[in-house]
Scaffold this motif. Structure first.
Motif, mmCIF file in Angstrom:
data_model
loop_
_atom_site.group_PDB
_atom_site.id
_atom_site.type_symbol
_atom_site.label_atom_id
_atom_site.label_comp_id
_atom_site.label_asym_id
_atom_site.label_seq_id
_atom_site.Cartn_x
_atom_site.Cartn_y
_atom_site.Cartn_z
ATOM 1 N N PHE A 115 0.853 -1.185 0.000
ATOM 2 C CA PHE A 115 0.000 0.000 0.000
ATOM 3 C C PHE A 115 0.887 1.233 0.000
ATOM 4 C CE2 PHE A 115 -2.192 3.225 2.771
ATOM 5 C CZ PHE A 115 -3.185 3.583 1.865
ATOM 6 N N VAL A 116 0.578 2.184 -0.898
ATOM 7 C CA VAL A 116 1.349 3.429 -1.008
ATOM 8 C C VAL A 116 0.365 4.588 -1.029
ATOM 9 C CG1 VAL A 116 3.002 4.757 -2.365
ATOM 10 C CG2 VAL A 116 3.124 2.251 -2.366
ATOM 11 N N ALA A 117 0.575 5.587 -0.170
ATOM 12 C CA ALA A 117 -0.354 6.718 -0.129
ATOM 13 C C ALA A 117 0.359 8.009 0.231
ATOM 14 C CB ALA A 117 -1.469 6.456 0.882
ATOM 15 N N LYS A 118 -0.160 9.101 -0.320
ATOM 16 C CA LYS A 118 0.344 10.437 0.010
ATOM 17 C C LYS A 118 -0.214 10.881 1.362
ATOM 18 C CE LYS A 118 0.356 13.744 -3.083
ATOM 19 N NZ LYS A 118 -0.177 14.753 -4.040
ATOM 20 N N VAL A 119 0.635 11.531 2.156
ATOM 21 C CA VAL A 119 0.207 12.148 3.412
ATOM 22 C C VAL A 119 0.853 13.533 3.494
ATOM 23 C CG1 VAL A 119 -0.037 9.949 4.618
ATOM 24 C CG2 VAL A 119 2.146 11.161 4.723
ATOM 25 N N LEU A 120 0.423 14.322 4.457
ATOM 26 C CA LEU A 120 1.046 15.619 4.719
ATOM 27 C C LEU A 120 1.545 15.637 6.157
ATOM 28 C CD1 LEU A 120 -1.168 18.488 3.218
ATOM 29 C CD2 LEU A 120 0.930 17.525 2.301
ATOM 30 N N ARG A 121 2.754 16.168 6.350
ATOM 31 C CA ARG A 121 3.244 16.324 7.714
ATOM 32 C C ARG A 121 2.343 17.303 8.460
ATOM 33 N NH1 ARG A 121 8.140 16.675 4.829
ATOM 34 N NH2 ARG A 121 8.101 18.944 5.023
ATOM 35 N N GLY A 122 2.087 16.992 9.720
ATOM 36 C CA GLY A 122 1.226 17.884 10.485
ATOM 37 C C GLY A 122 0.768 17.297 11.797
ATOM 38 N N GLY A 123 1.151 16.056 12.078
ATOM 39 C CA GLY A 123 0.830 15.476 13.375
ATOM 40 C C GLY A 123 -0.030 14.234 13.306
ATOM 41 N N THR A 124 -1.171 14.306 12.595
ATOM 42 C CA THR A 124 -2.093 13.178 12.623
ATOM 43 C C THR A 124 -1.632 12.010 11.764
ATOM 44 O OG1 THR A 124 -3.466 14.000 10.787
ATOM 45 C CG2 THR A 124 -4.037 14.743 12.997
ATOM 46 N N GLU A 125 -0.576 12.206 10.957
ATOM 47 C CA GLU A 125 -0.073 11.081 10.165
ATOM 48 C C GLU A 125 0.461 9.967 11.067
ATOM 49 O OE1 GLU A 125 3.545 13.858 10.326
ATOM 50 O OE2 GLU A 125 1.365 13.999 10.284
ATOM 51 N N ARG A 126 0.787 10.294 12.296
ATOM 52 C CA ARG A 126 1.281 9.268 13.221
ATOM 53 C C ARG A 126 0.209 8.228 13.504
ATOM 54 N NH1 ARG A 126 4.028 13.509 17.547
ATOM 55 N NH2 ARG A 126 5.580 14.390 16.107
ATOM 56 N N THR A 127 -1.036 8.663 13.568
ATOM 57 C CA THR A 127 -2.137 7.728 13.809
ATOM 58 C C THR A 127 -2.236 6.723 12.676
ATOM 59 O OG1 THR A 127 -3.373 9.411 15.026
ATOM 60 C CG2 THR A 127 -4.619 7.523 14.199
ATOM 61 N N LEU A 128 -2.140 7.213 11.435
ATOM 62 C CA LEU A 128 -2.190 6.319 10.286
ATOM 63 C C LEU A 128 -1.014 5.359 10.292
ATOM 64 C CD1 LEU A 128 -3.374 5.416 7.571
ATOM 65 C CD2 LEU A 128 -2.058 7.239 6.468
ATOM 66 N N LEU A 129 0.173 5.851 10.637
ATOM 67 C CA LEU A 129 1.353 4.987 10.676
ATOM 68 C C LEU A 129 1.173 3.853 11.671
ATOM 69 C CD1 LEU A 129 4.232 7.628 10.481
ATOM 70 C CD2 LEU A 129 3.675 5.903 8.761
ATOM 71 N N GLU A 130 0.577 4.147 12.814
ATOM 72 C CA GLU A 130 0.338 3.105 13.806
ATOM 73 C C GLU A 130 -0.650 2.067 13.276
ATOM 74 O OE1 GLU A 130 1.926 2.525 16.638
ATOM 75 O OE2 GLU A 130 3.222 4.184 15.996
#
Length: 242
Positions: A194-209
């Motif tokens: 799975f490959v997806a675009k994200v933006l830095r800003g804090g909530t990307e950590r939730t997706l990473l987990e």
């Protein structure tokens, strides 16, 4: 399909993921009715080597090079693979997927690529592109049927229209990435990517987990083709646990 030297598809690991040659710097003259910001954007576009290289190779967007570079690094697009491209418009990532999995190969040995977007996309040789919302209840079953089985890779380079508010833009893109992850869980085969675009800003950590629970390996990377002043990054999950 974009071609490399001699009309051959670019090979993985070759210079195909980077621009070639040098270009003279283009300066944009001030024009009546053109704002300073639009003038800067135009000058950046005219002097962007990836924009020029995409046009030369027939890719529909400079974003094609982001996927080329991600795949050169992580090797998730394999010949014969089944690929879904979410939010496929204008089609640059779909074109790369077609090349890398050798979609439409002779003898039924090539890969299969299906793109989906609510915005109609001009036909792409070697791929099936649906004008459909991947949020639709029947989308997973429709795409799996077109692929001929579960997907090996789910791609998402989706981004909502920018509002100018960094926090709002971050939350909107993260919402799309999380929706793409939910979709991927429904259509990926065990071992898939799975490959997806994200933006830095804090909530990307939730997706990473969340991704770490579903995939054996998860990376958070910024390909060279991604502009240095952009907050965008990409998550790459491999080894889907099923």
């Amino acid at each position: 399909m974009a071609r490399g030297p001699g009309g051959r598809p670019p090979e993985r690991g070759s210079p195909s993921s980077k621009p070639t040659g040098r270009r003279a710097t283009v300066r944009v003259k001030t024009a009546r009715g053109r704002t300073v910001s639009s003038q800067r954007w135009l000058q950046r576009q005219l002097n962007d080597p990836y924009v020029a290289e995409a046009k030369k190779r027939g890719y529909r967007s400079r974003a094609a090079f982001k996927l080329l570079q991600l795949d050169d690094q992580f090797h998730f697009l394999k010949p014969g693979g089944r690929v879904v491209d979410l939010g496929a418009a204008p089609g640059g990532w779909t074109q790369v997927a077609v090349e890398r999995v050798k979609a439409g190969g002779k003898g039924g040995k090539g890969g299969v690529v299906v793109g989906i977007d609510i915005t109609p996309v001009e036909p792409i040789p070697g791929a099936t592109v649906l004008a459909k919302d991947f949020y639709d209840d029947d989308a997973p079953a429709t795409l799996t049927s077109l692929l001929g089985g579960p997907a090996d890779v789910v791609l998402s380079d989706m981004a909502a229209s920018a509002t100018g508010d960094p926090q709002i833009d971050h939350l909107r893109i993260m919402g799309l990435a999380e929706a793409a992850h939910d979709f991927a869980r429904q259509v990926l085969k065990p071992g898939g990517a799975f490959v997806a675009k994200v933006l830095r800003g804090g909530t990307e950590r939730t997706l990473l987990e969340q991704l770490k629970r579903d995939f054996a390996k998860v990376r958070h990377v910024k390909p060279e083709a991604s502009r240095a002043d952009s907050a965008e990054m990409y998550v790459v999950g491999t080894g889907f646990r099923g």
